[in-house]
Design a protein around this motif. Structure first.
Motif, PDB file in Angstrom:
ATOM      1  N   LEU A  18      -0.774  22.202  44.165  1.00 38.07           N
ATOM      2  CA  LEU A  18      -1.952  21.447  44.562  1.00 38.07           C
ATOM      3  C   LEU A  18      -1.681  20.657  45.844  1.00 38.07           C
ATOM      4  N   ARG A  28      -6.272  15.001  39.677  1.00 40.02           N
ATOM      5  CA  ARG A  28      -5.983  16.347  39.190  1.00 40.02           C
ATOM      6  C   ARG A  28      -7.201  17.273  39.235  1.00 40.02           C
ATOM      7  N   ARG A  31       3.320  15.921  41.563  1.00 35.38           N
ATOM      8  CA  ARG A  31       3.658  16.495  40.256  1.00 35.38           C
ATOM      9  C   ARG A  31       3.195  17.944  40.167  1.00 35.38           C
ATOM     10  N   ASN A  32       2.239  18.278  41.010  1.00 37.94           N
ATOM     11  CA  ASN A  32       1.769  19.655  41.089  1.00 37.94           C
ATOM     12  C   ASN A  32       1.943  20.103  42.539  1.00 37.94           C
ATOM     13  N   GLU A  33       3.112  20.695  42.854  1.00 38.17           N
ATOM     14  CA  GLU A  33       3.416  21.037  44.247  1.00 38.17           C
ATOM     15  C   GLU A  33       2.413  22.032  44.819  1.00 38.17           C
TER      16      GLU A  33
END
Length: 511
Positions: free
Chosen positions: A41, A6, A37-39
Motif C-alpha cells: 500500500l 487502511r 505496515r503494508n509495504e
C-alpha cells in the motif's frame, strides 16, 4: 485513524494524505508507521503522495529498514537531493538499506523515460549533510516549502508549455551524482559498501557520478588508491588530506591525480621522505612532477605541509605555481633554508594570509630579516600566528617585536619551545597589549624558571612569572587577555599548562 489509513487506495486515501499535511508531527509519524505496515500500500501510495510527506515516510522506512519501500521511494523522490547521510548521524549505513537505495537508482536510471515526479539529481551520503531537510518538515508548511525548488513550491502556478518528448529525452540523459566523503585506508569499515557503489558506477556508464568533497588518504597501496579515484570526479574534491608515510617516488605517482583536482581549496600533505637510494637527479624529477601540479590548483586557499623532507631549498618551486593568494599556510616540522624563508617573505601568495604556522621549523641559524619582512607583509591580515618550537633566540625576537605590534588583526599567538628570557617576555607583552583583537597568547617558561640545564622547571619561579604577567596586563588595562604557558616535561615530553595554576603532567604528580 488507522482504519481510515487502511482503506483502499484512491480518492479517499489521497484526501487523507492531504489532510495529514496539516497534522501535528506525532500524528504524521503514526500515519507513516501505519502505512508502512503494508509495504504494498505504501509503494502504491507514492504516485499521489504529497511531496511534504516524502521525508517523514522515508525516515520511518529507513528506521524500520523497509528495503522495498526505500527502493520505490528513491525512484519517485520529488526533491533534487536525497540527504541520506544526515539520517545516519554516528551510525554506519546498514548494508541492506544502502543496497536498496542504490538498487532504486539502478532501476530509475535504466528507464528510458523517467517517472513524472522524479527530480532526484544528487544522493548525499555524507554524515555532514544538512540536517534541516529531515527536521523542517515537522514545522510549518512555509518552512517545509523553503526546502523545495521554486517550481515545486508553487504547484498551482501555470507552467510554460514545452515539448514533452524533448524534455523526457533530455531528462533521461541527466546523470545522478552520489556525494560522499572518502577515507581511504586498508580494512576500513566502508570497504564493502564502497565496492558495491563502485560496481554500480561501472554498470551505469556515466549515468551515476561519484563526487567527493573531502578525501582523506591513509595507509593504502597506490594501485588501490588509483583504482578508487578512477571512479571519482576529481574536480569535485575541495578538501584533500594525505596522511601517509610515503616515499617521494610514491608522491610522484600520485601527483597526476592531484593535478586533476582543479577545485581543490584545502591541501594537507604529511610525512614524505626521500630514500637514501634515490639519486639527486631522480629527486629533482619527482619534485618537479609534484610541484608542477600546483598550476592546476587555481582555487587553493589553505596549504598544510608537515614533515616534508625534500622541502629545504625548494619552497619556491611549490609557491611559484600558485595562482592566487592563500588564506592559510602551515609549514611544520620541515627543514627550511634562509633562501626558502626569503622567498616566502616575497611571495605574492601571502598577501592575504590569515593563518601562518611555522611550528617545528628551525630558525635559530637564520637571520631575523626574512622573518621581519614576512611579518611586515602579513601584518594587515594575519589572525593566527604559530611560531612554536622554532628555536628563536632573544636577539631575533627583539628585532621583530615592533612589527608584531602592528599586526592589528592578530587574535592568537603561540611561541612555545623558544629559549626566551623574562626581559624579552615582558617586552613582548608591552608590544602586543595594544592589539585589541589579541585574546590568547601561549608562551614558553622563561629561562629564569628552570632549575638546571636538563629542563627541570622550578614551579615557584614559574608561578611568580605568571603572577607578574597578570599584574602587568591589569596595569596596562588588558586584564581579559589570556596569557598562559606550556612547556614540555623533560621526562615524558607532555606539555604542562599553567592557567594560572599548573595542570601538571603525571611525572610531576607522581613526584
Amino acid at each position: 485513524m488507522e482504519d481510515f489509513i487502511r482503506i483502499p487506495f484512491g480518492a479517499a486515501a489521497s484526501a487523507f494524505i492531504r489532510l495529514t499535511m496539516w497534522a501535528p508531527p506525532r500524528l504524521l509519524e503514526l500515519a507513516g508507521q501505519s502505512l508502512l505496515r503494508n509495504e504494498a500500500l505504501a509503494i502504491a501510495a507514492l504516485e499521489e503522495l504529497p511531496m511534504e510527506l516524502f521525508p517523514p515516510l522515508f525516515s520511518a522506512a529507513f528506521a524500520g529498514k523497509h528495503s522495498k519501500t526505500l527502493k520505490a521511494m528513491v525512484q519517485a523522490w520529488p526533491f533534487a537531493c536525497l540527504p541520506l547521510g544526515a539520517l545516519l548521524k554516528d551510525r554506519q549505513v546498514p548494508p541492506q538499506v544502502f543496497q536498496a537505495v542504490l538498487d532504486g537508482l539502478d532501476v530509475l536510471l535504466a528507464q528510458e523515460v523517467r517517472p513524472r515526479r522524479w527530480k532526484l539529481q544528487m544522493l548525499d551520503l555524507r554524515k555532514t549533510a544538512p540536517q534541516d531537510f529531515w527536521t523542517v518538515w515537522s514545522g510549518t508548511r512555509t518552512s517545509v516549502r523553503s526546502l523545495m525548488e521554486p517550481e515545486a513550491a508553487q504547484p498551482m502556478r501555470k507552467k510554460r508549455k514545452v515539448d514533452d518528448a524533448k524534455m523526457e529525452a533530455k531528462q533521461s540523459l541527466a546523470p545522478v551524482e552520489v556525494l560522499i566523503d572518502l577515507c581511504l585506508k586498508e580494512g576500513g569499515a566502508h570497504d564493502k559498501l564502497l565496492t558495491y557503489l563502485m560496481e554500480k558506477i561501472k554498470q551505469k556508464n556515466g549515468l551515476l557520478r561519484l563526487c567527493c568533497k573531502k578525501l582523506k588518504i591513509f595507509a593504502m597501496p597506490m594501485q588501490n588508491i588509483k583504482l578508487i579515484l578512477s571512479m571519482v570526479q576529481l574536480d569535485s574534491i575541495h578538501d584533500l588530506e594525505v596522511n601517509c608515510t610515503w616515499k617521494l617516488s610514491t608522491l610522484a605517482k600520485f601527483s597526476p591525480l592531484l593535478g586533476q583536482m582543479g577545485n581543490l581549496r584545502r591541501l594537507l600533505l604529511s610525512h614524505i621522505h626521500v630514500s637514501t637510494y634515490t639519486s639527486l637527479e631522480k629527486v629533482e624529477q619527482y619534485v618537479s612532477l609534484f610541484t608542477s601540479q600546483f598550476r592546476s590548483l587555481c582555487q587553493l586557499q589553505e596549504l598544510y605541509l608537515d614533515s616534508i623532507a625534500f622541502l629545504s631549498g625548494r619552497l619556491d618551486q611549490v609557491l611559484r605555481y600558485l595562482k592566487g593568494p592563500l588564506e592559510t599556510l602551515s609549514i611544520t616540522n620541515c627543514p627550511l633554508s634562509e633562501s626558502d624563508l626569503t622567498y616566502l617573505s616575497q611571495s605574492p601568495s601571502i598577501t592575504q594570509l590569515k593563518d601562518l604556522s611555522l611550528c617545528g621549523v628551525s630558525l635559530t641559524n637564520i637571520s631575523a630579516e626574512p622573518l621581519q619582512v614576512l611579518l611586515e607583509r602579513v601584518s594587515a591580515t594575519i589572525q593566527d600566528l604559530d611560531l612554536d618550537e622554532c628555536g628563536i633566540m632573544d636577539s631575533q625576537f627583539s628585532t621583530f617585536l615592533p612589527i608584531l605590534s602592528r599586526c592589528s588583526q592578530l587574535m592568537t599567538f603561540t611561541f612555545c619551545g623558544n629559549p626566551m628570557s623574562m626581559a624579552v617576555l615582558e617586552s613582548l607583552l608591552r608590544h602586543t597589549v595594544g592589539l585589541s583583537k589579541l585574546s590568547h597568547v601561549l608562551y614558553p617558561a622563561p629561562l629564569e624558571s628552570y632549575e638546571d640545564v636538563r629542563g627541570t622547571l622550578h614551579l615557584g619561579r614559574l608561578a611568580y612569572v605568571h603572577a607578574r604577567l597578570k599584574q602587568m596586563l591589569h596595569e596596562l588595562g588588558r586584564p581579559g587577555m589570556v596569557w598562559f604557558s606550556a612547556n614540555p616535561c623533560p621526562h615524558c615530553g607532555d606539555r604542562t599548562f599553567y592557567d594560572p595554576e599548573p595542570i601538571l603532567c603525571p611525572c610531576y604528580m607522581h613526584a
